[in-house]
Design an enzyme around this catalytic site. Structure first.
Site, PDB file in Angstrom:
ATOM      1  N   SER A  18      19.082  -0.484  57.307  1.00  8.08           N
ATOM      2  CA  SER A  18      19.686  -0.954  56.050  1.00  8.08           C
ATOM      3  C   SER A  18      20.550   0.140  55.422  1.00  8.08           C
ATOM      4  O   SER A  18      21.668  -0.114  54.962  1.00  8.08           O
ATOM      5  CB  SER A  18      18.594  -1.345  55.049  1.00  8.08           C
ATOM      6  OG  SER A  18      17.885  -2.456  55.514  1.00  8.08           O
TER       7      SER A  18
ATOM      8  N   ARG B   4      24.873   0.437  54.870  1.00  9.84           N
ATOM      9  CA  ARG B   4      25.436   0.679  53.540  1.00  9.84           C
ATOM     10  C   ARG B   4      26.250   1.965  53.504  1.00  9.84           C
ATOM     11  O   ARG B   4      27.294   2.036  52.840  1.00  9.84           O
ATOM     12  CB  ARG B   4      24.309   0.686  52.506  1.00  9.84           C
ATOM     13  CG  ARG B   4      23.760  -0.729  52.258  1.00  9.84           C
ATOM     14  CD  ARG B   4      22.365  -0.723  51.705  1.00  9.84           C
ATOM     15  NE  ARG B   4      21.893  -2.055  51.326  1.00  9.84           N
ATOM     16  CZ  ARG B   4      21.423  -2.971  52.190  1.00  9.84           C
ATOM     17  NH1 ARG B   4      21.384  -2.712  53.489  1.00  9.84           N
ATOM     18  NH2 ARG B   4      21.014  -4.161  51.766  1.00  9.84           N
TER      19      ARG B   4
ATOM     20  N   GLY C 141      22.981  -9.798  60.825  1.00 12.73           N
ATOM     21  CA  GLY C 141      23.079 -10.549  59.569  1.00 12.73           C
ATOM     22  C   GLY C 141      23.541  -9.661  58.431  1.00 12.73           C
ATOM     23  O   GLY C 141      24.310 -10.087  57.566  1.00 12.73           O
TER      24      GLY C 141
ATOM     25  N   ARG D 244      22.675 -18.713  61.711  1.00 10.84           N
ATOM     26  CA  ARG D 244      21.936 -18.266  60.523  1.00 10.84           C
ATOM     27  C   ARG D 244      22.677 -18.679  59.242  1.00 10.84           C
ATOM     28  O   ARG D 244      23.907 -18.708  59.219  1.00 10.84           O
ATOM     29  CB  ARG D 244      21.725 -16.742  60.592  1.00 10.84           C
ATOM     30  CG  ARG D 244      20.812 -16.384  61.766  1.00 10.84           C
ATOM     31  CD  ARG D 244      20.576 -14.906  61.880  1.00 10.84           C
ATOM     32  NE  ARG D 244      19.851 -14.384  60.732  1.00 10.84           N
ATOM     33  CZ  ARG D 244      19.634 -13.089  60.532  1.00 10.84           C
ATOM     34  NH1 ARG D 244      20.099 -12.193  61.408  1.00 10.84           N
ATOM     35  NH2 ARG D 244      18.957 -12.680  59.493  1.00 10.84           N
TER      36      ARG D 244
ATOM     37  N   SER E 133      16.638 -11.539  48.426  1.00 11.78           N
ATOM     38  CA  SER E 133      17.273 -11.044  49.653  1.00 11.78           C
ATOM     39  C   SER E 133      18.244  -9.927  49.296  1.00 11.78           C
ATOM     40  O   SER E 133      19.181 -10.119  48.525  1.00 11.78           O
ATOM     41  CB  SER E 133      18.039 -12.193  50.329  1.00 11.78           C
ATOM     42  OG  SER E 133      19.054 -11.672  51.158  1.00 11.78           O
TER      43      SER E 133
ATOM     44  N   GLN F 273      20.353  -8.715  51.201  1.00  6.56           N
ATOM     45  CA  GLN F 273      21.668  -9.000  51.784  1.00  6.56           C
ATOM     46  C   GLN F 273      22.520  -9.805  50.797  1.00  6.56           C
ATOM     47  O   GLN F 273      23.697  -9.510  50.596  1.00  6.56           O
ATOM     48  CB  GLN F 273      21.504  -9.752  53.106  1.00  6.56           C
ATOM     49  CG  GLN F 273      20.814  -8.886  54.162  1.00  6.56           C
ATOM     50  CD  GLN F 273      20.648  -9.580  55.498  1.00  6.56           C
ATOM     51  OE1 GLN F 273      20.878 -10.776  55.631  1.00  6.56           O
ATOM     52  NE2 GLN F 273      20.245  -8.824  56.493  1.00  6.56           N
TER      53      GLN F 273
ATOM     54  N   ASP G 287      10.334  -7.617  57.494  1.00  6.58           N
ATOM     55  CA  ASP G 287      10.637  -7.313  58.896  1.00  6.58           C
ATOM     56  C   ASP G 287       9.403  -6.874  59.690  1.00  6.58           C
ATOM     57  O   ASP G 287       9.478  -6.704  60.906  1.00  6.58           O
ATOM     58  CB  ASP G 287      11.716  -6.220  58.975  1.00  6.58           C
ATOM     59  CG  ASP G 287      13.062  -6.735  58.478  1.00  6.58           C
ATOM     60  OD1 ASP G 287      13.301  -7.959  58.566  1.00  6.58           O
ATOM     61  OD2 ASP G 287      13.875  -5.926  58.001  1.00  6.58           O
TER      62      ASP G 287
ATOM     63  N   ARG H  71      12.811  -7.174  67.076  1.00  7.88           N
ATOM     64  CA  ARG H  71      11.485  -6.858  66.519  1.00  7.88           C
ATOM     65  C   ARG H  71      10.383  -7.576  67.303  1.00  7.88           C
ATOM     66  O   ARG H  71       9.259  -7.089  67.390  1.00  7.88           O
ATOM     67  CB  ARG H  71      11.436  -7.216  65.034  1.00  7.88           C
ATOM     68  CG  ARG H  71      12.477  -6.421  64.230  1.00  7.88           C
ATOM     69  CD  ARG H  71      12.129  -6.230  62.793  1.00  7.88           C
ATOM     70  NE  ARG H  71      13.300  -5.818  62.036  1.00  7.88           N
ATOM     71  CZ  ARG H  71      13.756  -4.565  61.950  1.00  7.88           C
ATOM     72  NH1 ARG H  71      13.141  -3.598  62.577  1.00  7.88           N
ATOM     73  NH2 ARG H  71      14.840  -4.286  61.226  1.00  7.88           N
TER      74      ARG H  71
HETATM   75  C1  S3P Z   1      18.205  -6.279  55.085  1.00  4.66           C
HETATM   76  C2  S3P Z   1      17.512  -7.178  54.315  1.00  4.66           C
HETATM   77  C3  S3P Z   1      16.484  -8.095  54.841  1.00  4.66           C
HETATM   78  C4  S3P Z   1      15.990  -7.651  56.208  1.00  4.66           C
HETATM   79  C5  S3P Z   1      17.093  -7.228  57.130  1.00  4.66           C
HETATM   80  C6  S3P Z   1      17.910  -6.107  56.517  1.00  4.66           C
HETATM   81  C7  S3P Z   1      19.244  -5.454  54.445  1.00  4.66           C
HETATM   82  O1  S3P Z   1      17.048  -9.376  54.956  1.00  4.66           O
HETATM   83  O2  S3P Z   1      15.245  -8.682  56.820  1.00  4.66           O
HETATM   84  O3  S3P Z   1      16.552  -6.782  58.362  1.00  4.66           O
HETATM   85  O4  S3P Z   1      19.650  -4.436  55.036  1.00  4.66           O
HETATM   86  O5  S3P Z   1      19.675  -5.805  53.355  1.00  4.66           O
HETATM   87  P1  S3P Z   1      17.123 -10.361  53.677  1.00  4.66           P
HETATM   88  O6  S3P Z   1      17.974  -9.684  52.677  1.00  4.66           O
HETATM   89  O7  S3P Z   1      17.765 -11.623  54.160  1.00  4.66           O
HETATM   90  O8  S3P Z   1      15.714 -10.553  53.247  1.00  4.66           O
END
Ligand code: S3P
Length: 444
Positions: free
Chosen positions: A30, A34, A103, A132, A177, A179, A329, A402
């Site tokens: 993550s 960023r 994602g 997704r 979330s 994300q 996760d 995973r």
């Molecule tokens: C992530 C947020 C999570 C996580 C993903 C990474 C991120 O997803 O499952 O592996 O880096 O913001 P969600 O934001 O959909 O919960």
């Protein structure tokens, strides 16, 4: 990225073998995404140490390079330099942007591009990513004036984004979330007027910490820090970032050493951001033998080393929607742990797992049942009856990183050997997983 040969992807997994020694898990996924994204739209250079050299961050870097951002090659152990182009400097790419399996890449980039006025972008990804849900990001961006469309009424990639003038808004997100939140915050940097995101529960806060460090005018307020406000007008300034080890990768070793008799591990340099440490809380309720040492702050994120020792008679656990954002996760590896607890473990409030790289509830239930585990699958979780022997068999990660690593740990505890199809998926977040596993089993 290299396409694995058939032989690489089908892996033999031997039963037995305790894990001993020290391991340093790769950089947090993550935080790595960023660092690249914020570095790209900052002014000046961003220097990144410890960036995760794996397929998902490489997807983010490739998309950014297609828009004119110069990023040094992503290689293990190398410091990465991002030459930021500023908030208005991204170029229109000449081709579609491929987010691969990631994602986080697709969703955060949607927010980044929604306000790039006058440019047109097409985003796509692999088969998993193309299935997704993306409306959860597209919808709030539309509330800000974003122009986003895609298959299935805008929910599925390929997506088309026409960069447009955005206006600030107050947006309540339906799911916790990071994300979704981060996509909105990225869009808010270029909107007219301030934007507030209100989450139903607090999700991981790496974006908030890092955006503040880059100089964004960002405030966190409300009950439990669920209201995040960005006021535009400030340029981001390039930073030096040190990425800590990923606790979501450490989770495999934490569970492995807890359940495999004779194991003793030290996991070094693990990120301990409280929005991510649900796994430690759950292992605590299981009465696992875990010590966090050498706690420190590194570039705005808490970090420490974790010692873990095998423990007999682990207690079963219950997870609910409250802890889920802090553990989302880690549910696949915790479902492996549940098989070796004395009693019944309950996982509830986990329906988000159905829209990850695979439907992780269905895949874990299917694969663990093949090994002889007793698992009931529910719409929002699993019930796992611990204490039964698992047998070796033909396993399949179904292409999910995973799940590949979770099944590898389960297979060590089986009564006979297994094989794992699509083992190469581990490289999405942990390219050295298989070599680390081999080394830790060689009693050092
Ligand atoms: C992530 C947020 C999570 C996580 C993903 C990474 C991120 O997803 O499952 O592996 O880096 O913001 P969600 O934001 O959909 O919960």
């Amino acid at each position: 990225m290299k396409v694995p040969t058939k032989d690489q992807s089908l892996r033999n997994l031997q039963k037995g073998g305790e894990l001993c020694g020290k391991v340093k898990v790769p950089g947090d996924k993550s935080i790595s995404h960023r660092a690249l994204l914020f570095g790209a739209i900052a002014e000046g250079k961003t220097i990144i140490e410890g960036l995760l050299p794996a397929e998902d961050p490489v997807s983010t870097a490739e998309c950014l390079r297609s828009m004119g951002v110069k990023i040094t090659p992503i290689k293990k152990g190398e410091t990465i330099v991002v030459n930021g182009v500023g908030l208005n400097g991204l170029q229109e790419p000449q081709d579609i942007l491929n987010c691969g399996n990631s994602g986080t890449t697709m969703r955060l980039i949607m927010g980044l591009l929604a306000g790039q006025e006058g440019h047109h972008f097409i985003l796509t990804g692999d088969k998993s990513l193309r299935n997704r849900p993306m409306k959860r990001v597209g919808q709030p961006l539309k509330m800000m004036g974003g122009k986003i469309s895609g298959r299935s009424g805008g929910d599925l990639a390929p997506l088309s984004i026409i960069g447009s003038k955005l206006r600030g808004a107050v947006i309540g997100t339906p799911v916790a979330s990071a994300q979704i939140k981060s996509a909105i915050l990225l869009a808010a940097l270029k909107a007219e007027g301030s934007t507030t995101v209100i989450e139903p529960a607090r999700s991981r806060d790496h974006s908030e910490r890092m955006l503040k460090a880059f100089g964004a005018n960002l405030e966190v307020g409300g009950e439990m820090g669920r209201h995040i406000t960005i006021s535009p007008g400030r340029n981001l300034k390039g930073q030096s970032i040190i990425v800590p080890g990923d606790i979501s990768s450490a989770a495999f070793w934490l569970v492995a050493a807890s359940i495999i008799p004779g194991s003793e591990l030290i996991i070094e340099n693990v990120g301990l951001n409280p929005t991510r440490t649900g796994i430690l809380d759950v292992l605590g309720t299981m009465e696992a033998n875990i010590n966090v040492t050498n706690k420190r702050d590194v570039a705005g994120e808490p970090v420490g080393d974790i010692e873990v020792y095998y423990k007999e008679n682990l207690k079963p656990f219950s997870l609910n929607s409250e802890i889920m954002p802090r553990i989302v996760d880690e549910v696949p590896i915790l479902s492996v742990a549940a098989c070796f607890c004395k009693g019944i473990s309950h996982i509830k409030g986990a329906s988000e797992l159905r829209v990850k790289e695979t439907d992780r509830l269905a895949v874990m239930a299917r694969q663990l049942k093949r090994m002889g585990a007793k698992v009931d699958e529910h719409q929002d979780g699993l019930t796992i009856y611990g204490g039964n022997n698992l047998k070796g068999c033909e396993l399949d990660s179904e292409g999910d990183h995973r799940i590949a690593m979770s099944l590898a740990i389960a297979s060590i505890m089986a009564t006979s050997n297994s094989t794992l199809r699509h083992s190469e998926a581990a490289a999405i977040s942990y390219p050295d997983f298989w070599s680390d596993l081999k080394r830790l089993q060689q009693k050092n």
